[in-house]
Scaffold this motif. Structure first.
Motif, mmCIF file in Angstrom:
data_model
loop_
_atom_site.group_PDB
_atom_site.id
_atom_site.type_symbol
_atom_site.label_atom_id
_atom_site.label_comp_id
_atom_site.label_asym_id
_atom_site.label_seq_id
_atom_site.Cartn_x
_atom_site.Cartn_y
_atom_site.Cartn_z
ATOM 1 N N TYR A 190 1.076 -1.122 -0.107
ATOM 2 C CA TYR A 190 0.029 0.189 0.007
ATOM 3 C C TYR A 190 0.983 1.201 0.072
ATOM 4 C CZ TYR A 190 -3.552 3.649 1.318
ATOM 5 O OH TYR A 190 -3.956 4.731 1.033
ATOM 6 N N TYR A 191 1.719 1.449 0.578
ATOM 7 C CA TYR A 191 2.876 2.453 0.765
ATOM 8 C C TYR A 191 3.286 2.493 -0.489
ATOM 9 C CZ TYR A 191 6.660 5.321 2.623
ATOM 10 O OH TYR A 191 7.658 6.256 2.940
ATOM 11 N N ASP A 192 3.614 1.799 -1.420
ATOM 12 C CA ASP A 192 4.074 2.325 -2.871
ATOM 13 C C ASP A 192 2.685 2.979 -3.556
ATOM 14 O OD1 ASP A 192 5.206 1.914 -5.212
ATOM 15 O OD2 ASP A 192 4.749 -0.102 -5.604
ATOM 16 N N SER A 193 1.816 2.243 -3.548
ATOM 17 C CA SER A 193 0.708 2.969 -4.015
ATOM 18 C C SER A 193 0.326 4.358 -3.513
ATOM 19 C CB SER A 193 -0.748 2.049 -4.011
ATOM 20 O OG SER A 193 -1.831 2.847 -4.323
ATOM 21 N N TRP A 194 0.677 4.451 -2.054
ATOM 22 C CA TRP A 194 0.261 5.815 -1.550
ATOM 23 C C TRP A 194 1.104 6.745 -1.941
ATOM 24 C CZ3 TRP A 194 2.833 8.790 2.257
ATOM 25 C CH2 TRP A 194 1.966 9.776 2.863
ATOM 26 N N LEU A 195 2.484 6.415 -2.030
ATOM 27 C CA LEU A 195 3.450 7.413 -2.377
ATOM 28 C C LEU A 195 3.252 7.919 -3.915
ATOM 29 C CD1 LEU A 195 6.847 5.890 -0.889
ATOM 30 C CD2 LEU A 195 5.785 7.876 -0.140
ATOM 31 N N ALA A 196 3.205 6.911 -4.685
ATOM 32 C CA ALA A 196 2.858 7.445 -6.207
ATOM 33 C C ALA A 196 1.562 8.461 -6.434
ATOM 34 C CB ALA A 196 2.374 6.093 -7.001
ATOM 35 N N PHE A 197 0.507 8.003 -5.625
ATOM 36 C CA PHE A 197 -0.687 8.892 -5.507
ATOM 37 C C PHE A 197 -0.195 10.334 -4.935
ATOM 38 C CE2 PHE A 197 -4.133 10.977 -3.172
ATOM 39 C CZ PHE A 197 -5.155 11.062 -4.163
ATOM 40 N N ASN A 198 0.467 10.435 -3.577
ATOM 41 C CA ASN A 198 0.918 11.578 -3.242
ATOM 42 C C ASN A 198 1.892 12.538 -3.800
ATOM 43 O OD1 ASN A 198 -0.216 12.430 -0.099
ATOM 44 N ND2 ASN A 198 -0.430 10.097 -0.693
ATOM 45 N N GLN A 199 2.729 11.785 -4.804
ATOM 46 C CA GLN A 199 3.525 12.305 -5.621
ATOM 47 C C GLN A 199 2.889 13.450 -6.644
ATOM 48 O OE1 GLN A 199 4.378 11.370 -9.321
ATOM 49 N NE2 GLN A 199 5.117 13.583 -9.420
ATOM 50 N N ARG A 200 1.785 12.820 -7.161
ATOM 51 C CA ARG A 200 1.019 13.528 -8.155
ATOM 52 C C ARG A 200 0.073 14.735 -7.371
ATOM 53 N NH1 ARG A 200 -4.237 13.660 -9.385
ATOM 54 N NH2 ARG A 200 -4.488 11.692 -7.789
ATOM 55 N N TYR A 201 -0.666 14.115 -6.544
ATOM 56 C CA TYR A 201 -1.460 14.673 -5.573
ATOM 57 C C TYR A 201 -0.991 16.206 -5.117
ATOM 58 C CZ TYR A 201 -4.934 16.171 -2.010
ATOM 59 O OH TYR A 201 -5.839 16.939 -1.360
ATOM 60 N N ARG A 202 0.264 16.069 -4.268
ATOM 61 C CA ARG A 202 1.026 17.233 -3.814
ATOM 62 C C ARG A 202 2.146 17.865 -4.747
ATOM 63 N NH1 ARG A 202 -0.717 16.873 1.165
ATOM 64 N NH2 ARG A 202 -1.393 14.768 1.785
ATOM 65 N N ARG A 203 2.029 17.623 -6.050
ATOM 66 C CA ARG A 203 2.503 18.439 -7.020
ATOM 67 C C ARG A 203 4.201 18.255 -6.729
ATOM 68 N NH1 ARG A 203 -0.251 23.806 -7.835
ATOM 69 N NH2 ARG A 203 1.264 23.950 -9.607
ATOM 70 N N ILE A 204 4.686 17.241 -6.228
ATOM 71 C CA ILE A 204 6.261 17.169 -5.889
ATOM 72 C C ILE A 204 6.978 16.459 -7.272
ATOM 73 C CG2 ILE A 204 7.799 16.080 -4.740
ATOM 74 C CD1 ILE A 204 5.516 15.168 -2.696
ATOM 75 N N PRO A 205 7.723 17.253 -7.784
ATOM 76 C CA PRO A 205 8.334 16.563 -9.086
ATOM 77 C C PRO A 205 8.447 15.488 -9.240
ATOM 78 C CG PRO A 205 9.269 18.865 -8.604
ATOM 79 C CD PRO A 205 8.317 18.414 -7.476
ATOM 80 N N GLY A 206 9.449 14.729 -8.090
ATOM 81 C CA GLY A 206 9.954 13.495 -8.015
ATOM 82 C C GLY A 206 10.225 12.911 -6.659
ATOM 83 N N VAL A 207 9.680 11.760 -6.203
ATOM 84 C CA VAL A 207 9.793 11.148 -4.834
ATOM 85 C C VAL A 207 10.762 9.708 -5.035
ATOM 86 C CG1 VAL A 207 8.814 10.188 -2.878
ATOM 87 C CG2 VAL A 207 7.791 12.222 -3.851
ATOM 88 N N GLN A 208 11.715 9.613 -4.169
ATOM 89 C CA GLN A 208 12.477 8.311 -4.269
ATOM 90 C C GLN A 208 12.335 7.884 -2.644
ATOM 91 O OE1 GLN A 208 16.955 7.673 -4.498
ATOM 92 N NE2 GLN A 208 16.422 8.015 -6.716
ATOM 93 N N ALA A 209 12.161 6.701 -2.499
ATOM 94 C CA ALA A 209 11.726 5.984 -1.319
ATOM 95 C C ALA A 209 12.381 4.705 -1.173
ATOM 96 C CB ALA A 209 10.316 6.143 -1.020
ATOM 97 N N ALA A 210 12.929 4.199 -0.033
ATOM 98 C CA ALA A 210 13.259 3.091 0.497
ATOM 99 C C ALA A 210 13.149 2.780 1.784
ATOM 100 C CB ALA A 210 14.824 3.053 0.116
ATOM 101 N N VAL A 211 12.879 1.354 2.057
ATOM 102 C CA VAL A 211 12.449 0.977 3.441
ATOM 103 C C VAL A 211 13.471 -0.340 3.639
ATOM 104 C CG1 VAL A 211 10.939 -0.373 4.816
ATOM 105 C CG2 VAL A 211 9.858 1.788 3.294
#
Length: 475
Positions: free
Chosen positions: A16-37
């Protein structure tokens, strides 16, 4: 909070975190997001390495270069800025373990150019914990806006020597200082006889075998860096910001990295890993030496931020570079680390990183439930009023709001009732006791969901007309 994180729960959280990050990158108008756990559940298992194989999740969303239309990848490099302070602290603890310095040495014992000055009387420990009372960036900090170059060694020494750089008495209170950490870089150079960049590259980065990590802007890798962007706070459009060398402040803010390699670095700060430091030294770094404000919220150790998130104790660091905002958080108890890198000067990296822990807490909030057939309900559904996510966490279904800064803050609890989901818990402002009625197609995919706010559709197929009128919304 449970003593350990269930690995099956983590798989659901990360899906779900994967899906949530993808949504929030677009929704919050962030050019790019890179994440790792990173997840290291077995510290005593000699057959399990402490490095990259512990990375449970790594992903990238959006663009590395908006103007050129370059998609962001997991390999793009970000400026991780004040994460550098953790590397500087690690290097100094290494030198202390080797007997080459003591944390209670006065700085002038090593940087002899400042003998007789107020900052020369500060100790290494004072500066590591931001208790030296040192000016944050001096009154000439326009390098943070690229109005001038970052200071070189001579310029940094000039600032350190000038009257007024000692703003407060030592050990009066926490006072964050990039100048103070620049001075610690000079200590490392004096003790080792080599440049700061060369020493931390050899003693930390190379020792961990991390090729996507380094102490300063590398011109030979110029094409690998994600472009940084300005804020939307003062303009309708973002503009790109050049990368520049941080000079003698590399020890405060110079590092670059990928999310995967940054989170892998944090594994070396977990108990039981002796690649960089002994556990005794790590305990010194992670000890909360100072409150950062009058309340009992965040604190600071030696080159590390220390904080609480609910019942969870975390350490890590943020980073703010012109065009890049980054955050790493580590839970030593659960042996879980999260790194989020954004390429905007107003990127919400902390909120994006904290969300992973909050989702994990929701997954662990009840004993795990094993049930089959729940996955057919999961997905993201939209109608005129917004978006809802049906999510599987801890073997249970929840309805969450993906637009919320904390997606787990107010979950709607649902249970399967035939082809419907009955609302059994959550806010009374919701539709408690009512049902989400699902319509499935011949292939078993969800075609629509009807709830108290009307009909919703899977978001990938949801559209609105040019103007909403009676009977023009999808039905």
């Amino acid at each position: 909070m449970p003593d350990a994180l269930d690995s099956e729960n983590l798989k659901e959280v990360l899906a779900y975190y994967d899906s949530w990050l993808a949504f929030n990158q677009r929704y919050r108008r962030i050019p790019g997001v890179q994440a790792a756990v990173l997840f290291r559940p077995s510290p005593d298992d000699p057959g399990q390495a402490f490095a990259g194989d512990a990375v449970a999740f790594s992903a990238a969303y959006g663009q590395a270069d908006v103007e050129e239309g370059v998609a962001l990848t997991e390999q793009h490099l970000f400026r991780i800025a004040s994460h550098s302070k953790t590397f500087t602290a690690t290097a100094l603890l290494q030198l202390a373990e080797q007997g080459k310095l003591r944390l209670d040495d006065k700085v002038a014992m090593h940087v002899t150019e400042i003998v007789g000055t107020p900052l020369g009387e500060r100790t290494i420990r004072d500066l590591l914990s931001h208790a030296g009372g040192v000016s944050r960036d001096s009154d000439e900090g326009d390098f943070w806006q690229l109005g001038k170059a970052f200071p070189d060694r001579d310029e940094l020494l000039r600032v350190i020597k000038q009257p007024g750089t000692d703003v407060l008495a030592d050990n009066d209170r926490f006072k964050y200082s990039n100048i103070g950490f620049g001075l610690l870089g000079l200590v490392i150079e004096a003790v080792t006889g080599t440049s700061y960049n060369d020493f931390v590259q050899t003693a930390i980065v190379d020792k961990l075998g991390l090729t996507g990590l380094g102490p300063e802007l590398d011109p030979n890798r110029a094409g690998e860096y994600a472009a940084g962007y300005s804020s939307l706070a003062y303009a309708d459009q973002r503009v790109p910001i050049d990368h520049i060398d941080t000079g003698a402040l590399a020890s405060a803010t110079g590092f670059f990295g990928t999310a995967r390699d940054v989170v892998s670095y944090w594994s070396a700060h977990l108990p039981g890993d002796d690649r960089l430091l002994t556990d005794a030294s790590k305990r010194q770094m992670q000890h909360a030496w100072w409150k950062t404000a009058e309340d009992d919220g965040s604190k600071y150790g030696l080159g590390l931020m220390v904080s609480k998130l609910g019942e969870r104790e975390l350490f890590g660091h943020s980073g703010g570079y012109p065009g890049h905002i980054t955050m790493s958080l580590v839970d030593a108890k659960w042996r879980l680390a999260v790194t989020v890198l954004t390429n905007a000067i107003d990127g919400p990296a902390r909120q994006l990183a904290e969300a992973a822990f909050k989702l994990a807490d929701l997954a662990e909030s009840k004993p795990r439930q094993e049930a089959t057939g729940l996955g057919r309900f999961t997905g993201r559904y939209a109608n005129l009023w917004g978006v809802m996510d049906v999510v599987l966490l801890g073997g249970r279904l929840y309805v969450l709001d993906p637009t919320a800064v904390d997606p787990a803050a107010d979950p709607t609890i649902v249970e399967v009732d035939g082809d419907d989901l009955r609302i059994t818990g959550g806010s009374g402002y919701g539709a408690l006791g009512e049902a989400y009625r699902f319509a499935f197609g011949p292939d078993g995919e969800v075609e629509s969901v009807r709830g108290s706010s009307g009909l919703s559709h899977p978001i990938e197929g949801f559209t609105l007309p040019g103007r909403v009128r009676v009977s023009t919304v999808q039905a």
